[in-house]
Motif scaffolding. Structure first.
Motif, short mmCIF file in Angstrom:
data_model
loop_
_atom_site.label_atom_id
_atom_site.label_comp_id
_atom_site.label_asym_id
_atom_site.label_seq_id
_atom_site.Cartn_x
_atom_site.Cartn_y
_atom_site.Cartn_z
N UNK A 94 0.87 -1.17 0.00
CA UNK A 94 0.00 0.00 0.00
C UNK A 94 0.91 1.22 0.00
N UNK A 95 0.50 2.25 -0.69
CA UNK A 95 1.41 3.35 -0.98
C UNK A 95 0.70 4.67 -0.78
N UNK A 96 1.40 5.66 -0.22
CA UNK A 96 0.83 6.99 -0.08
C UNK A 96 0.65 7.66 -1.44
N UNK A 97 1.41 7.21 -2.44
CA UNK A 97 1.26 7.73 -3.80
C UNK A 97 0.17 6.96 -4.53
N UNK A 98 -0.36 7.58 -5.57
CA UNK A 98 -1.36 6.92 -6.42
C UNK A 98 -0.69 6.55 -7.74
N UNK A 99 -1.06 5.39 -8.28
CA UNK A 99 -0.33 4.82 -9.41
C UNK A 99 -1.28 4.49 -10.55
N UNK A 100 -0.98 5.06 -11.72
CA UNK A 100 -1.62 4.59 -12.96
C UNK A 100 -0.55 3.86 -13.75
N UNK A 101 -0.80 2.61 -14.09
CA UNK A 101 0.17 1.80 -14.82
C UNK A 101 -0.37 1.44 -16.18
N UNK A 102 0.50 1.54 -17.20
CA UNK A 102 0.17 1.13 -18.55
C UNK A 102 1.19 0.15 -19.08
N UNK A 103 0.86 -0.51 -20.16
CA UNK A 103 1.73 -1.54 -20.75
C UNK A 103 1.92 -1.23 -22.23
#
Length: 441
Positions: free
Chosen positions: A340-349
């Motif tokens: 779990x992370x304080x940052x927010x993550x958008x991941x693409x491929x």
């Protein structure tokens, strides 16, 4: 040779300048750049001198972004802009929906309607901050099948373009850039450009950064070398359009699109020098750092570019790439760990498969993407966990995929069109089902 083939050859030529964040200069006609004075009484060759500032005049020298342009007509010579339809483009603040703590994943964008250019094919997934306050970012995707005839500029932020399918030729005010899948291109705030297609259809991702311009992260204890090398960033040589007649110019300003028809092409810069310039970077040149003993380094070690905030080490947005690399950790769970992370993550491929997610139909596929907002628990799916837990620990080469992440300090609010999209994977949570209990007291 067709016009676009000739332009692509020019864009890929050996005349490319290299370097990141430094002063560059280029002229399409010898003698077009003045010597010694940025704005002489009479600019060479009858050109107009114009400064394009991407930062406040008084920002520290190391952070100041500006370029001097020597052009056929000044940018001020244009008719009034009028509002036009925003299409599927949305801008912060995002208020259509509320931030969602659930993990979300989308399949690739559906096929575009015939005749969709890059701008019309932009589709906003979500973002954060406030464009009018120059904070935050937005995640867009694009899918297009025709080249742009119009010209576009974004006053709200800089655009980091990540092709996933098909190459692009960017005709910018400062020259030509060719960008293919596996590379990224950045168009600075306010720079006008046109996107021409190098394939029948193109698809990819865009990070619109409203905040401080992207720069290279500090290396800290890594030392002088590693991660993205400044010499691998390519900037264009000057190439201008001397076109008379109607040219539509679209300007994105405070979240809305505005249009005007010029009587000439605004891509008429004959020479330039400065630091507020577009660039291209090949992700495969990223110098990956990692463990050579045990444990899994945090994904921050894969940061290519960062947009600093007012808090040291806490980025408005980071651009992170999971490039080809070796895994050698001893007694170490090799894929990215549960967290779990304080940052927010958008991941693409971009291509292949990601080592912590199952690919294939209904999985994490090129052109798709996932959003894990702050403190949303995520990590390898059950199939990946089972496989990695039983794998023989020997040196392993990861070179069958290229994934990236836009990581931001604020939660990403999905747009209504993204939250209700047909290509939203509504059973995404199921990938973590079946993670069995093994502990017994």
């Amino acid at each position: 040779m067709s016009g676009i083939e000739q332009a692509r050859k020019t864009a890929e030529g050996l005349e490319y300048l290299s370097g990141f964040g430094n002063e560059h200069s280029s002229e399409a006609v010898p003698g077009a750049l003045p010597l010694g004075r940025n704005s002489p009484q009479r600019a060479p060759l009858g050109l107009y001198a114009e400064q394009l500032s991407g930062s406040a005049f008084t920002e520290p020298r190391a952070h100041n972004r500006r370029s001097w342009l020597y052009r056929i007509r000044p940018s001020a010579a244009h008719p009034p802009f009028v509002r036009t339809d925003n299409g599927a483009v949305r801008t912060a603040p995002f208020t259509e929906t509320v931030p969602d703590p659930n993990r979300l994943r989308w399949d690739p964008l559906p096929e575009p309607a015939p005749g969709t250019d890059w701008l019309a094919g932009l589709w906003t997934l979500g973002g954060n901050g406030d464009a009018t306050q120059r904070t935050g970012m937005a995640v867009h995707l694009y899918h297009a099948d025709v080249s742009m005839r119009r010209v576009f500029s974004d006053a709200d932020g800089e655009l980091l373009i990540v092709p996933e399918q098909g190459g692009l030729l960017l005709r910018t005010e400062l020259g030509l850039l060719s960008v293919e899948p596996g590379e990224v291109a950045l168009v600075p705030r306010g720079v006008r450009f046109r996107v021409e297609l190098l394939a029948d259809t193109v698809r990819g991702y865009v990070c619109e950064n409203y905040g401080q311009p992207f720069t290279l992260p500090e290396l800290g204890p890594i030392g002088a070398n590693g991660l993205a090398n400044p010499r691998d960033f390519r900037v264009p040589v000057a190439a201008y359009e001397d076109v008379e007649g109607g040219v539509e110019v679209v300007n994105k300003f405070c979240g809305n699109l505005w249009t005007a028809t010029y009587d000439h092409s605004p891509l008429d810069v004959v020479a330039w020098h400065g630091s507020h310039v577009p660039y291209v970077y090949d992700l495969r040149t990223f110098n990956v750092m990692g463990t050579i003993s045990y444990d899994h380094p945090d994904p921050s070690i894969f940061t290519v570019l960062t947009s600093p905030s007012d808090t040291p080490g806490l980025a408005g947005v980071d651009f992170v790439v999971f490039a080809p690399r070796w895994l050698v950790g001893e007694d170490t769970f090799r894929p990215p760990y549960f967290h779990r992370n304080v940052m927010s993550e958008y991941m693409g491929l971009i291509e292949g498969a990601y080592d912590a997610k199952t690919a294939g139909k209904g999985g994490f596929v090129p052109g798709g993407g996932s959003l894990h907002n702050m403190m949303s628990a995520h990590g390898p799916d059950r199939e990946t966990f089972d496989r990695a837990s039983a794998a023989e620990l020997r040196p392993q080469r990861i070179d069958d995929g290229l994934a990236f992440m836009f990581e931001t300090r604020w939660p990403v609010t999905a747009t209504a069109q993204a939250a209700n999209a047909d290509h939203l994977q509504r059973a995404y949570d199921d990938v973590w089902q079946g993670l069995e209990r093994h502990f017994r007291s």
